[in-house]
Design a protein around this motif. Structure first.
Motif, PDB file in Angstrom:
ATOM      1  N   ARG A 160      35.913  57.117  47.821  1.00  0.00           N
ATOM      2  CA  ARG A 160      36.489  56.836  46.507  1.00  0.00           C
ATOM      3  C   ARG A 160      35.521  56.027  45.665  1.00  0.00           C
ATOM      4  NH1 ARG A 160      39.812  53.288  49.727  1.00  0.00           N
ATOM      5  NH2 ARG A 160      41.628  54.609  49.407  1.00  0.00           N
ATOM      6  N   MET A 161      35.772  56.080  44.375  1.00  0.00           N
ATOM      7  CA  MET A 161      35.025  55.242  43.451  1.00  0.00           C
ATOM      8  C   MET A 161      35.584  53.832  43.528  1.00  0.00           C
ATOM      9  SD  MET A 161      32.736  54.896  41.039  1.00  0.00           S
ATOM     10  CE  MET A 161      32.357  56.534  40.398  1.00  0.00           C
ATOM     11  N   TYR A 162      34.729  52.907  43.864  1.00  0.00           N
ATOM     12  CA  TYR A 162      35.159  51.518  43.974  1.00  0.00           C
ATOM     13  C   TYR A 162      34.412  50.675  42.950  1.00  0.00           C
ATOM     14  CZ  TYR A 162      36.058  46.884  45.877  1.00  0.00           C
ATOM     15  OH  TYR A 162      36.419  45.574  46.030  1.00  0.00           O
ATOM     16  N   LEU A 163      35.134  50.120  41.988  1.00  0.00           N
ATOM     17  CA  LEU A 163      34.511  49.323  40.944  1.00  0.00           C
ATOM     18  C   LEU A 163      34.333  47.866  41.353  1.00  0.00           C
ATOM     19  CD1 LEU A 163      36.173  50.564  37.624  1.00  0.00           C
ATOM     20  CD2 LEU A 163      33.856  51.009  38.460  1.00  0.00           C
ATOM     21  N   GLY A 164      35.325  47.317  42.046  1.00  0.00           N
ATOM     22  CA  GLY A 164      35.254  45.911  42.451  1.00  0.00           C
ATOM     23  C   GLY A 164      35.858  44.968  41.429  1.00  0.00           C
ATOM     24  N   VAL A 165      37.031  45.343  40.893  1.00  0.00           N
ATOM     25  CA  VAL A 165      37.714  44.477  39.925  1.00  0.00           C
ATOM     26  C   VAL A 165      39.160  44.273  40.358  1.00  0.00           C
ATOM     27  CG1 VAL A 165      36.264  45.248  38.009  1.00  0.00           C
ATOM     28  CG2 VAL A 165      38.458  46.400  38.442  1.00  0.00           C
ATOM     29  N   MET A 166      39.731  43.147  39.939  1.00  0.00           N
ATOM     30  CA  MET A 166      41.167  42.936  40.021  1.00  0.00           C
ATOM     31  C   MET A 166      41.696  43.018  38.599  1.00  0.00           C
ATOM     32  SD  MET A 166      41.798  40.023  42.948  1.00  0.00           S
ATOM     33  CE  MET A 166      43.547  40.409  42.910  1.00  0.00           C
ATOM     34  N   SER A 167      42.893  43.580  38.461  1.00  0.00           N
ATOM     35  CA  SER A 167      43.369  43.894  37.118  1.00  0.00           C
ATOM     36  C   SER A 167      44.875  43.719  37.002  1.00  0.00           C
ATOM     37  CB  SER A 167      42.991  45.338  36.762  1.00  0.00           C
ATOM     38  OG  SER A 167      43.522  46.231  37.735  1.00  0.00           O
ATOM     39  N   SER A 168      45.366  43.783  35.774  1.00  0.00           N
ATOM     40  CA  SER A 168      46.804  43.701  35.492  1.00  0.00           C
ATOM     41  C   SER A 168      47.108  44.516  34.247  1.00  0.00           C
ATOM     42  CB  SER A 168      47.250  42.242  35.307  1.00  0.00           C
ATOM     43  OG  SER A 168      46.537  41.645  34.236  1.00  0.00           O
ATOM     44  N   ASP A 169      48.382  44.877  34.088  1.00  0.00           N
ATOM     45  CA  ASP A 169      48.788  45.668  32.925  1.00  0.00           C
ATOM     46  C   ASP A 169      48.708  44.824  31.657  1.00  0.00           C
ATOM     47  OD1 ASP A 169      49.272  47.976  34.341  1.00  0.00           O
ATOM     48  OD2 ASP A 169      51.382  47.516  34.675  1.00  0.00           O
ATOM     49  N   LEU A 170      48.115  45.395  30.618  1.00  0.00           N
ATOM     50  CA  LEU A 170      48.026  44.697  29.341  1.00  0.00           C
ATOM     51  C   LEU A 170      49.411  44.474  28.749  1.00  0.00           C
ATOM     52  CD1 LEU A 170      45.785  43.638  27.426  1.00  0.00           C
ATOM     53  CD2 LEU A 170      46.027  45.772  26.142  1.00  0.00           C
ATOM     54  N   SER A 171      50.344  45.375  29.062  1.00  0.00           N
ATOM     55  CA  SER A 171      51.699  45.268  28.509  1.00  0.00           C
ATOM     56  C   SER A 171      52.434  44.033  29.020  1.00  0.00           C
ATOM     57  CB  SER A 171      52.501  46.525  28.845  1.00  0.00           C
ATOM     58  OG  SER A 171      52.565  46.715  30.247  1.00  0.00           O
ATOM     59  N   HIS A 172      51.939  43.398  30.098  1.00  0.00           N
ATOM     60  CA  HIS A 172      52.575  42.204  30.653  1.00  0.00           C
ATOM     61  C   HIS A 172      52.048  40.910  30.023  1.00  0.00           C
ATOM     62  CE1 HIS A 172      53.445  44.605  34.603  1.00  0.00           C
ATOM     63  NE2 HIS A 172      54.167  45.004  33.572  1.00  0.00           N
ATOM     64  N   ILE A 173      51.056  41.040  29.163  1.00  0.00           N
ATOM     65  CA  ILE A 173      50.432  39.871  28.554  1.00  0.00           C
ATOM     66  C   ILE A 173      51.182  39.496  27.274  1.00  0.00           C
ATOM     67  CG2 ILE A 173      48.267  38.896  27.715  1.00  0.00           C
ATOM     68  CD1 ILE A 173      48.289  39.759  30.682  1.00  0.00           C
ATOM     69  N   PRO A 174      51.465  38.198  27.057  1.00  0.00           N
ATOM     70  CA  PRO A 174      52.179  37.780  25.838  1.00  0.00           C
ATOM     71  C   PRO A 174      51.424  38.190  24.568  1.00  0.00           C
ATOM     72  CG  PRO A 174      52.101  35.989  27.431  1.00  0.00           C
ATOM     73  CD  PRO A 174      51.209  37.057  27.961  1.00  0.00           C
ATOM     74  N   VAL A 215      43.687  35.030  21.983  1.00  0.00           N
ATOM     75  CA  VAL A 215      42.697  34.812  23.045  1.00  0.00           C
ATOM     76  C   VAL A 215      41.798  36.039  23.221  1.00  0.00           C
ATOM     77  CG1 VAL A 215      42.343  34.279  25.486  1.00  0.00           C
ATOM     78  CG2 VAL A 215      44.227  33.206  24.217  1.00  0.00           C
ATOM     79  N   LEU A 216      42.408  37.202  23.401  1.00  0.00           N
ATOM     80  CA  LEU A 216      41.636  38.419  23.616  1.00  0.00           C
ATOM     81  C   LEU A 216      41.160  39.044  22.311  1.00  0.00           C
ATOM     82  CD1 LEU A 216      43.850  40.029  26.427  1.00  0.00           C
ATOM     83  CD2 LEU A 216      41.786  38.624  26.677  1.00  0.00           C
ATOM     84  N   LYS A 217      41.807  38.672  21.213  1.00  0.00           N
ATOM     85  CA  LYS A 217      41.417  39.129  19.865  1.00  0.00           C
ATOM     86  C   LYS A 217      41.446  40.652  19.741  1.00  0.00           C
ATOM     87  CE  LYS A 217      38.501  35.057  19.227  1.00  0.00           C
ATOM     88  NZ  LYS A 217      37.132  34.536  18.934  1.00  0.00           N
ATOM     89  N   LEU A 218      42.468  41.243  20.301  1.00  0.00           N
ATOM     90  CA  LEU A 218      42.593  42.701  20.281  1.00  0.00           C
ATOM     91  C   LEU A 218      43.192  43.178  18.967  1.00  0.00           C
ATOM     92  CD1 LEU A 218      43.966  43.269  23.905  1.00  0.00           C
ATOM     93  CD2 LEU A 218      41.617  43.620  23.090  1.00  0.00           C
ATOM     94  N   PRO A 219      42.934  44.427  18.586  1.00  0.00           N
ATOM     95  CA  PRO A 219      43.533  44.990  17.372  1.00  0.00           C
ATOM     96  C   PRO A 219      45.053  45.020  17.479  1.00  0.00           C
ATOM     97  CG  PRO A 219      41.707  46.352  18.139  1.00  0.00           C
ATOM     98  CD  PRO A 219      41.964  45.351  19.211  1.00  0.00           C
ATOM     99  N   GLU A 220      45.731  45.019  16.319  1.00  0.00           N
ATOM    100  CA  GLU A 220      47.192  44.973  16.292  1.00  0.00           C
ATOM    101  C   GLU A 220      47.825  46.190  16.963  1.00  0.00           C
ATOM    102  OE1 GLU A 220      49.271  42.678  15.311  1.00  0.00           O
ATOM    103  OE2 GLU A 220      47.734  41.245  14.672  1.00  0.00           O
ATOM    104  N   ASP A 221      47.157  47.339  16.888  1.00  0.00           N
ATOM    105  CA  ASP A 221      47.728  48.576  17.431  1.00  0.00           C
ATOM    106  C   ASP A 221      47.417  48.784  18.913  1.00  0.00           C
ATOM    107  OD1 ASP A 221      45.043  48.913  17.029  1.00  0.00           O
ATOM    108  OD2 ASP A 221      45.199  50.978  16.287  1.00  0.00           O
ATOM    109  N   LEU A 222      46.671  47.867  19.522  1.00  0.00           N
ATOM    110  CA  LEU A 222      46.329  48.010  20.940  1.00  0.00           C
ATOM    111  C   LEU A 222      47.307  47.206  21.793  1.00  0.00           C
ATOM    112  CD1 LEU A 222      44.436  49.145  23.064  1.00  0.00           C
ATOM    113  CD2 LEU A 222      42.955  47.155  22.763  1.00  0.00           C
ATOM    114  N   ARG A 223      48.147  47.902  22.532  1.00  0.00           N
ATOM    115  CA  ARG A 223      49.161  47.251  23.360  1.00  0.00           C
ATOM    116  C   ARG A 223      49.149  47.738  24.807  1.00  0.00           C
ATOM    117  NH1 ARG A 223      52.826  44.540  20.224  1.00  0.00           N
ATOM    118  NH2 ARG A 223      52.705  44.918  17.974  1.00  0.00           N
ATOM    119  N   GLU A 224      48.387  48.778  25.100  1.00  0.00           N
ATOM    120  CA  GLU A 224      48.338  49.333  26.457  1.00  0.00           C
ATOM    121  C   GLU A 224      46.895  49.406  26.941  1.00  0.00           C
ATOM    122  OE1 GLU A 224      52.178  52.280  26.692  1.00  0.00           O
ATOM    123  OE2 GLU A 224      50.346  53.053  25.766  1.00  0.00           O
TER     124      GLU A 224
END
Length: 453
Positions: free
Chosen positions: A350-364, A371-380
């Motif tokens: 398998r392709m192994y990247l070596g990261v731990m991650s979480s769903d963006l939808s769970h972030i306040p 903090v992340l300074k993401l665009p208003e339309d980016l939620r996923e």
């Protein structure tokens, strides 16, 4: 002129007028008032008889000339109708039997669910008995450390000792072998492997393949020892609330074939896992949650639905004093994909990247923008929380707080989708293009898995 009653005799002259007697003198003049004469018995009797006829109470009333003649014709007709209705009700038995019939029908209707419940209970029992034939006990055997010289004389005979007992499920059979899936941690470190099938007979087993990250392993035994295998269900079709039944060997072989029942409590759960026992989580397992009891020894056993089909491999539980009924199983779809590769290659490529991650939808929302300074339309997307040193992700320049939105231009909306693509769709020998956001800016980077070869 006066009359002396003693001197003159009054000659009465009787006269009748309206039944009254009148008295006159010799000159035919009326004398005094008429006195009523004594009534003869006949007259009294006659008067007594005739008197009631003169009383108004017994007189018949005369018809009212103002009442229409048709009304007198209507009254008899109504009487005939009433009499006819009475005769019909007495001669028609269905009207009296209607209520008992309804009660009988209602009684029959209420009995049907009980028959359905009994049938459902019988079907469930049959499904469990059939699935139990495909569940085995897996015995991990290690040899004792060898002794030399004088120690060997005093030491007991060096016999293999049982290092642990878990469970396994027979999912496939060909001409020569029967294939058993179990958890990797059940067979880890084993010198020899044995399985005890449902009839109590023990057979030697061979390790075909194993995978550390999914915690799955495949064993084989002689095909002649096995009569039946379990069927796998599409775990993507499972719903929360469905019946879930765990079958295995909790606490060892003494309780082989134990059954516990619950429901599917959750789907697509992401649980951190410490695969190398170093005290830090280095993997996130994709599991389904159940409250069916899973105890030590159940690991590697079957989690089935009420039809007896495999929906997962019992894998882990949360053991805390204030937590009950939080048990987890590897979904059958993932099991199916993993065992196919283990049968063929003995391991997963398998392709192994070596990261731990979480769903963006769970972030306040505040964190996403401030903090992340993401665009208003980016939620996923997939938020990178940790990057392993010397991994493909580290060499590509990925950092914590990066937000991955696509792999090879395929949108990534969740961690589950991200992992499925890496492990089952991405070729581990091909380059991988990653689209991500950092400090609100969109970037792309290419990972080359052959760089470290």
């Amino acid at each position: 002129m006066k009359f002396d009653k003693t001197e003159k005799i009054i000659i009465p002259r009787e006269g009748y007028k309206r039944n009254k007697r009148l008295f006159y003198d010799e000159n035919e003049q009326l004398i005094g008032k008429p006195r009523p004469t004594e009534k003869q018995p006949e007259e009294q009797e006659k008067q007594t008889v005739e008197k009631p006829q003169k009383q108004p109470s017994v007189k018949k009333s005369k018809p009212n000339k103002n009442v229409p003649k048709w009304l007198y014709l209507l009254i008899p007709l109504l009487g005939l109708l009433l009499i006819g209705a009475l005769l019909w009700s007495l001669s028609n038995p269905t009207s009296t039997d209607e209520q008992p019939k309804e009660q009988t029908e209602k009684t029959t209707t209420t009995e049907e669910p009980s028959n359905n419940v009994k049938q459902s209970s019988d079907d469930l029992e049959e499904a469990i008995q059939h699935a139990s034939k495909s569940v085995v006990s897996v015995i991990n055997v290690e040899k004792q450390q060898e002794t030399f010289g004088d120690e060997a004389k005093s030491a007991p005979q060096a016999n293999p000792e049982k290092a642990g007992v878990g469970s396994g499920v027979i999912y496939k059979k060909d001409e020569h072998h029967a294939f058993i899936v179990t958890n990797r941690h059940v067979i880890q470190g084993a010198e020899n492997l044995e399985v005890t099938i449902s009839n109590g007979k023990r057979h030697k087993a061979t390790l075909k393949g194993q995978d550390e990250w999914t915690d799955l392993a495949v064993l084989t035994i002689d095909a002649n020892a096995i009569d039946s295998t379990i069927k796998m269900r599409n775990s993507d079709e499972i719903n929360v609330g469905e019946t879930a039944i765990a079958i295995g060997s909790p606490l060892g072989q003494a309780f082989q074939g134990s059954v516990s029942r619950g429901i599917v409590s959750g789907l697509n759960r992401t649980v951190p896992v410490d695969t190398n026992n170093d005290g830090s989580d280095d993997w996130e397992a994709n599991v389904l949650q159940t409250d069916a009891a899973i105890n030590p020894g159940n690991s590697g056993g079957a989690l089935i639905d009420e039809s007896g089909k495999l929906i997962g491999i019992s894998s882990m539980k949360i053991s805390m004093d204030n937590v009950e009924g939080m048990n987890f199983a590897i979904p059958s779809n993932e099991v199916q994909k993993v065992v196919e590769q283990l049968e063929e290659n003995g391991k997963l490529e398998r392709m192994y990247l070596g990261v731990m991650s979480s769903d963006l939808s769970h972030i306040p929302e505040g964190t996403l923008r401030e903090v992340l300074k993401l665009p208003e339309d980016l939620r996923e997307g997939v938020l990178v929380s940790y990057v392993e040193e010397s991994s493909h992700a580290s060499r590509a320049g990925l950092k914590a707080k990066d937000v991955i939105t696509a792999l090879n231009d395929e949108p990534m909306k969740s961690v589950l989708q991200f992992k499925k693509y890496l492990y089952y769709e991405a070729n581990p020998k091909d380059k991988l293009t990653i689209t991500y956001y950092r400090d609100g800016k969109k970037n792309t980077v290419t990972v080359d898995p052959t760089e470290d070869e």
